[in-house]
Structure formats: C-alpha cells, structure tokens
Design a protein around this motif. Structure first.
Motif, PDB file in Angstrom:
ATOM      1  N   GLY A 178     -14.042  -5.886 -65.925  1.00 16.51           N
ATOM      2  CA  GLY A 178     -15.203  -5.056 -65.665  1.00 16.51           C
ATOM      3  C   GLY A 178     -15.974  -4.636 -66.901  1.00 16.51           C
ATOM      4  N   HIS A 179     -15.576  -5.114 -68.064  1.00 15.43           N
ATOM      5  CA  HIS A 179     -16.244  -4.737 -69.305  1.00 15.43           C
ATOM      6  C   HIS A 179     -17.681  -5.272 -69.309  1.00 15.43           C
ATOM      7  CE1 HIS A 179     -17.074  -4.387 -73.628  1.00 15.43           C
ATOM      8  NE2 HIS A 179     -16.000  -3.595 -73.714  1.00 15.43           N
ATOM      9  N   ARG A 183     -19.463 -10.521 -69.060  1.00 12.23           N
ATOM     10  CA  ARG A 183     -20.365 -11.480 -68.416  1.00 12.23           C
ATOM     11  C   ARG A 183     -20.884 -12.524 -69.401  1.00 12.23           C
ATOM     12  NH1 ARG A 183     -21.983  -6.539 -66.250  1.00 12.23           N
ATOM     13  NH2 ARG A 183     -23.733  -6.438 -67.721  1.00 12.23           N
ATOM     14  N   ARG A 184     -20.723 -12.273 -70.682  1.00  8.75           N
ATOM     15  CA  ARG A 184     -21.212 -13.204 -71.689  1.00  8.75           C
ATOM     16  C   ARG A 184     -20.235 -14.360 -71.892  1.00  8.75           C
ATOM     17  NH1 ARG A 184     -23.268  -9.360 -76.711  1.00  8.75           N
ATOM     18  NH2 ARG A 184     -24.670  -7.997 -75.501  1.00  8.75           N
ATOM     19  N   ALA A 236      -5.929  -4.568 -69.442  1.00  6.49           N
ATOM     20  CA  ALA A 236      -6.280  -4.353 -68.036  1.00  6.49           C
ATOM     21  C   ALA A 236      -6.367  -2.871 -67.703  1.00  6.49           C
ATOM     22  CB  ALA A 236      -5.243  -5.021 -67.136  1.00  6.49           C
ATOM     23  N   ALA A 237      -5.520  -2.052 -68.336  1.00  2.00           N
ATOM     24  CA  ALA A 237      -5.516  -0.612 -68.081  1.00  2.00           C
ATOM     25  C   ALA A 237      -6.615   0.124 -68.830  1.00  2.00           C
ATOM     26  CB  ALA A 237      -4.151  -0.033 -68.459  1.00  2.00           C
ATOM     27  N   GLY A 238      -7.373  -0.588 -69.650  1.00  3.60           N
ATOM     28  CA  GLY A 238      -8.464   0.046 -70.372  1.00  3.60           C
ATOM     29  C   GLY A 238      -8.050   0.738 -71.653  1.00  3.60           C
ATOM     30  N   ARG A 255      -4.938 -10.644 -63.567  1.00  2.00           N
ATOM     31  CA  ARG A 255      -6.236 -10.937 -62.953  1.00  2.00           C
ATOM     32  C   ARG A 255      -7.341  -9.998 -63.424  1.00  2.00           C
ATOM     33  NH1 ARG A 255      -4.559 -11.957 -56.570  1.00  2.00           N
ATOM     34  NH2 ARG A 255      -3.196 -13.764 -56.953  1.00  2.00           N
ATOM     35  N   LYS A 256      -6.950  -8.874 -64.002  1.00  2.00           N
ATOM     36  CA  LYS A 256      -7.953  -7.903 -64.433  1.00  2.00           C
ATOM     37  C   LYS A 256      -8.361  -8.089 -65.892  1.00  2.00           C
ATOM     38  CE  LYS A 256      -6.463  -4.303 -61.188  1.00  2.00           C
ATOM     39  NZ  LYS A 256      -5.995  -2.896 -61.057  1.00  2.00           N
TER      40      LYS A 256
END
Length: 301
Positions: A178-179, A183-184, A236-238, A255-256
């Motif tokens: 979700g970062h 998307r890049r 994944a946990a941020g 997966r995250k």
C-alpha cells in the motif's frame, strides 16, 4: 617402511607355500620373488622364512607379519576402491557454507542437478554471512564458501584462496504493497530519505549507509536483522522499508510486500571461494560447476 608390493608378494608366498608357486600365481619369475622377499626382510630387520626340507616355514617374525598382511591388504583394497569412487564421482562429500539468500536460491537449483547426475555425492550445507563464511573456509570448517561484496568495499582475497565470480545480484527496495511509491516500476533512492529503514547484516548495513550518504541523506534505521523472512514481516507491518537483493524476491512469501527496482541501480557481487589445492578435488570442482550453472541461469532474471 613396508612396500605394499612386497606385502602382496609375501602374502602370496605364504598362501601358496613356495616362491615358485607364488611366481606362477603373480606372473613373476622366481628370482624376482626371491629378490622381493630379501628386500622385505631387510626392511623388517629379521628373517621371515626358514627352509623346511623343500618347503618354507615362517619364522616368529614371519608369523607376526602374516597375521597383519591380510588386514593391511584389505585396507589397501578398500582405500583403492574408495579413492576410485571419489575420482569417478560415485562418492564424495563437500561442505558448502553460504549466506541465507543463496541457500534459498542458488543452492537448491545446483544441488538438484548435482544429485540427478551424481547421486553418490553428498553436500553438507552450512550458513554464515560474509566475511564469516570465508573465515570458516580458512579455518578448514568448509570446502566452499559463498559470499557477496559491494562496490567500493575494502578487502583483498587471501592468497591461499581462489575467488570465482558467480553473478551480480541487483538490489531492490522492499515496500508495503500500500505504499505510495509501490505503484512505480522503479523508485529513486533520494525519494526515500524520510522513510524508516530495516537494515540487514553488518556488511549490508554498511552498504545501506554508504549509498544513502551518496544520495545526500542518512537513513533512519529502526530495526536490524539478517533474517529475510523477518524483514518481510516487518515491512508488511509498516515498521520500515528495506534495501534487499533480488535473490530474496524469488522466495518472497508475504503478500503484503512488494519489491521495486531502485535508482541509481545498485548491485552486489556474488562469488565462490575455495582453497587453491581443493580445485583438484573432483567433488569440489563438480559443486563449483553446478553453482556456476545455477548463477548463470539467474543472470538477467
């Protein structure tokens, strides 16, 4: 020091009961048998036979040597068979020490081909980050060490070792899916100056600090671990992001988490190290060949 040829001849003389019979059995002349037995007696320092009519009788020393001769010859035959199996790669053991991401990628691919073609060769797999893996090689604890290095890192290969380049492993940025930068296709390192970071082993951490300094910032390292699975879970946990080698992406389980190319392009060199004289050991040379093949298959992946 006994000559094994003389021991074999002595055993045949004892078994057949005479020099002439031993000569026929071994394909020698009788004078040749006589000369060998004289040479053996000179090595022992005492007579081994006495004449008993037309035959031979063992002296006390001869009886003692006779009891040991069969064991000696049995051991020699066993040694010859084992060495023959090693030279023909029907047997052999190689101790291989590598860093975790190589153990999870290059090693399985290389070992699968190795065992398919040479099922008698056994590999003992050890794990250590460099430079510990190379030090274990120097201490005799393994036969081959896999290690990586970063551009500009100081250090020379010890003179007794041979360095065998295997591949260049591209570095990537590990991000939560979700970062905003996930998307890049590629991420500029300078755009990550405000991020929290997870660092790896001491060599990887030193490289992280160096490449970030070259981009004009000091990374905020909040967690350090050389456990690749732990890094994935932390990302994944941020908790932070991480600079990871591309080898890790091939067995990334979370997966995250996603990996992205980093700009400027960063790489590490992966090499195998072996003692110079061990290059002549068939099983060791075979494992090195399979490692080269596994690494070559990954170039450009």
């Amino acid at each position: 020091m006994f000559d094994s040829r003389h021991i074999r001849t002595f055993h045949e003389v004892v078994s057949t009961g005479s020099y002439s019979a031993a000569a026929r059995a071994l394909g020698y002349t009788q004078p040749a048998i006589t000369q060998q037995m004289k040479a053996l007696e000179r090595s022992v320092g005492v007579p081994l036979f006495t004449r008993a009519g037309r035959g031979l009788r063992l002296t006390e020393a001869g009886e003692a040597l006779s009891r040991h001769a069969e064991v000696i010859l049995g051991s020699l035959n066993a040694a010859q068979q084992q060495l023959g199996a090693l030279s023909r790669l029907r047997a052999g053991r190689v101790r291989l020490c590598a860093f975790p991401s190589a153990n999870a990628t290059l090693i399985p691919e290389a070992m699968a081909r190795l065992l398919a073609e040479h099922p008698g060769v056994r590999v003992e797999l050890l794990e250590a980050e460099p430079p510990d893996s190379v030090q274990r090689l120097l201490r005799g604890e393994c036969d081959i060490a896999l290690a990586f290095s970063y551009p500009g890192a100081s250090g020379e290969t010890p003179s007794e070792l041979v360095e065998i380049p295997l591949m260049e492993d591209q570095l990537t940025i590990l991000l939560p899916v979700g970062h905003q930068l996930a998307r890049r296709h590629a991420v500029r390192l300078a755009d990550l100056a405000q991020e929290r970071w997870i660092a790896g082993c001491p060599r990887c951490r030193a490289n992280l600090l160096q490449v970030c300094a070259e981009e004009g910032f000091a990374p905020d390292v909040v967690f350090t671990t050389d456990d690749n699975l732990a890094v994935q879970s932390l990302v994944a946990a941020g908790v932070g992001i991480a600079l990871m080698p591309a080898l890790v992406l091939s067995f990334m389980c979370h997966r995250k988490v996603t990996g992205r190319l980093v700009e400027p392009h960063l790489r590490r060199q992966v090499c195998a190290y072996v003692l110079r004289e061990h290059l002549r050991v068939p099983a060791t040379a075979l494992v090195l060949d399979e490692l080269r093949r596994a690494a070559a298959a990954r170039v450009g992946c």
